[in-house]
Design an enzyme around this catalytic site. Structure first.
Site, mmCIF file in Angstrom:
data_model
loop_
_atom_site.group_PDB
_atom_site.id
_atom_site.type_symbol
_atom_site.label_atom_id
_atom_site.label_comp_id
_atom_site.label_asym_id
_atom_site.label_seq_id
_atom_site.Cartn_x
_atom_site.Cartn_y
_atom_site.Cartn_z
ATOM 1 N N SER A 14 -23.694 -9.292 91.240
ATOM 2 C CA SER A 14 -25.365 -8.831 91.858
ATOM 3 C C SER A 14 -25.030 -10.243 93.119
ATOM 4 O O SER A 14 -24.543 -11.574 93.387
ATOM 5 C CB SER A 14 -25.783 -10.022 91.004
ATOM 6 N N LEU A 15 -26.295 -10.043 94.475
ATOM 7 C CA LEU A 15 -26.558 -10.341 95.223
ATOM 8 C C LEU A 15 -27.878 -11.111 95.044
ATOM 9 O O LEU A 15 -28.564 -11.993 96.146
ATOM 10 C CB LEU A 15 -26.434 -9.691 96.854
ATOM 11 N N THR A 62 -31.008 -4.346 84.826
ATOM 12 C CA THR A 62 -30.308 -3.189 85.820
ATOM 13 C C THR A 62 -29.775 -3.104 84.911
ATOM 14 O O THR A 62 -29.439 -2.449 83.392
ATOM 15 C CB THR A 62 -29.238 -3.956 87.069
ATOM 16 N N LYS A 66 -32.026 -0.394 82.056
ATOM 17 C CA LYS A 66 -33.420 -0.101 82.803
ATOM 18 C C LYS A 66 -34.513 1.072 81.853
ATOM 19 O O LYS A 66 -35.678 1.233 81.819
ATOM 20 C CB LYS A 66 -33.543 0.871 84.101
ATOM 21 N N ASP A 102 -37.848 -0.522 91.838
ATOM 22 C CA ASP A 102 -37.052 0.333 92.665
ATOM 23 C C ASP A 102 -37.993 1.836 93.425
ATOM 24 O O ASP A 102 -36.924 1.733 94.350
ATOM 25 C CB ASP A 102 -36.087 1.009 91.174
ATOM 26 N N ARG A 159 -22.537 13.323 85.895
ATOM 27 C CA ARG A 159 -21.242 14.074 85.352
ATOM 28 C C ARG A 159 -21.799 14.041 83.816
ATOM 29 O O ARG A 159 -20.804 15.009 83.436
ATOM 30 C CB ARG A 159 -20.361 12.291 84.966
#
Length: 276
Positions: A14-15, A62, A66, A102, A159
């Site tokens: 993570s940044l 994250t 969530k 988000d 998927r």
């Protein structure tokens, strides 16, 4: 010093810590953003610890938590409830309140990119368009709701078709739901594709068998460009939205929810490893 956590698994890539800690430093706030690697069976206990420890202002949430967190917090903001996912928690005493930033981050990232298109209009870039979202998690839900609200047709591919079906049933705007489609291959008749999966975090190509449409929006926020972003930028007449842009704008909104003050956006932008 107060803490703010990032709850998820994995989180080592993570940044967000660099970005938020730069913002706290810029404003002289005594806070620290920290990673909390959290497995599924640790999630409830982690939130209970937030309730007990008075120095935790809140958290980001994250992958893969969530949607689950929505059921574990004490109160849920109406926007997060409509989306069906929480990515931001604010501690209010012993109560945890869930929000979703988000959707805001997605919209701001698209609006920012549109302003960079020569001669392009301002505002949200899609109305009456057909958009394909791959993925069916919390980020996909936020993007799908935003696109539906702007009167677009939304296709969902995942998927696990059952997850896509669940998302399509849960989201509705003016009687319109997302439509479940098969995983894309070749030429796909859409105006844009949104990658709302983790594909790209480890250097894999999310859509290697797909002919890219006019817009490619990759939500994966990585220090180096994902293979999808690189291919899209090398393709003529494709507008690209990088995952760092959504990360920046959703983070700024989360910052404001925790602190009650405007986020120093440029300090946060400067802490990222690439220009957005």
């Amino acid at each position: 010093m107060s803490q703010i956590w990032l709850i998820g698994r994995p989180v080592s890539h993570s940044l967000s810590p660099a970005m938020h800690n730069a913002a706290f430093t810029k404003l002289g706030l005594p806070h620290r953003y920290e990673l909390k690697e959290t497995a599924d069976d640790q999630l409830a206990a982690t939130l209970e610890r937030m309730r007990r420890e008075g120095d935790v202002l809140g958290a980001n949430v994250t992958i893969p938590h969530k949607e689950t967190v929505l059921r574990l917090v004490d109160e849920v903001d109406e926007g997060a409830r409509r989306i069906g996912a929480v990515n931001t928690i604010v501690s209010r005493g012993a109560r945890l309140v869930g929000y979703n930033t988000d959707k805001y981050g997605f919209e701001k990232a698209l609006e920012t990119q549109l302003r960079r298109v020569p001669g392009g209009p301002e505002g949200f870039p899609f109305t009456g368009a057909r958009i394909l979202i791959i993925g069916a998690g919390g980020a996909a839900r936020a993007c799908a709701l935003s696109l539906l609200e702007h009167k677009n047709t939304v296709d969902i591919a995942n998927r696990d078709p059952a997850r896509a079906e669940a998302l399509a049933r849960a989201l509705e705007v003016d009687g319109r739901h997302p439509q479940v489609v098969t995983w894309p291959k070749g030429r796909v008749p859409v105006d844009a594709i949104v990658n709302a999966t983790p594909l790209g975090l480890d250097g894999e190509e999310a859509l290697e068998d797909v002919q890219l449409p006019m817009w490619v929006i990759d939500l994966v926020p990585t220090a180096v460009e994902t293979p999808l972003v690189k291919r899209a930028k090398a393709t003529d007449n494709v507008t690209v939205v990088d995952g760092l842009s959504m990360l920046l704008h959703q983070a700024a909104r989360s910052f404001e929810l925790w602190t009650g003050v405007p986020a120093p956006l440029e300090a946060m932008r400067a802490a990222l490893p690439r220009d957005v």
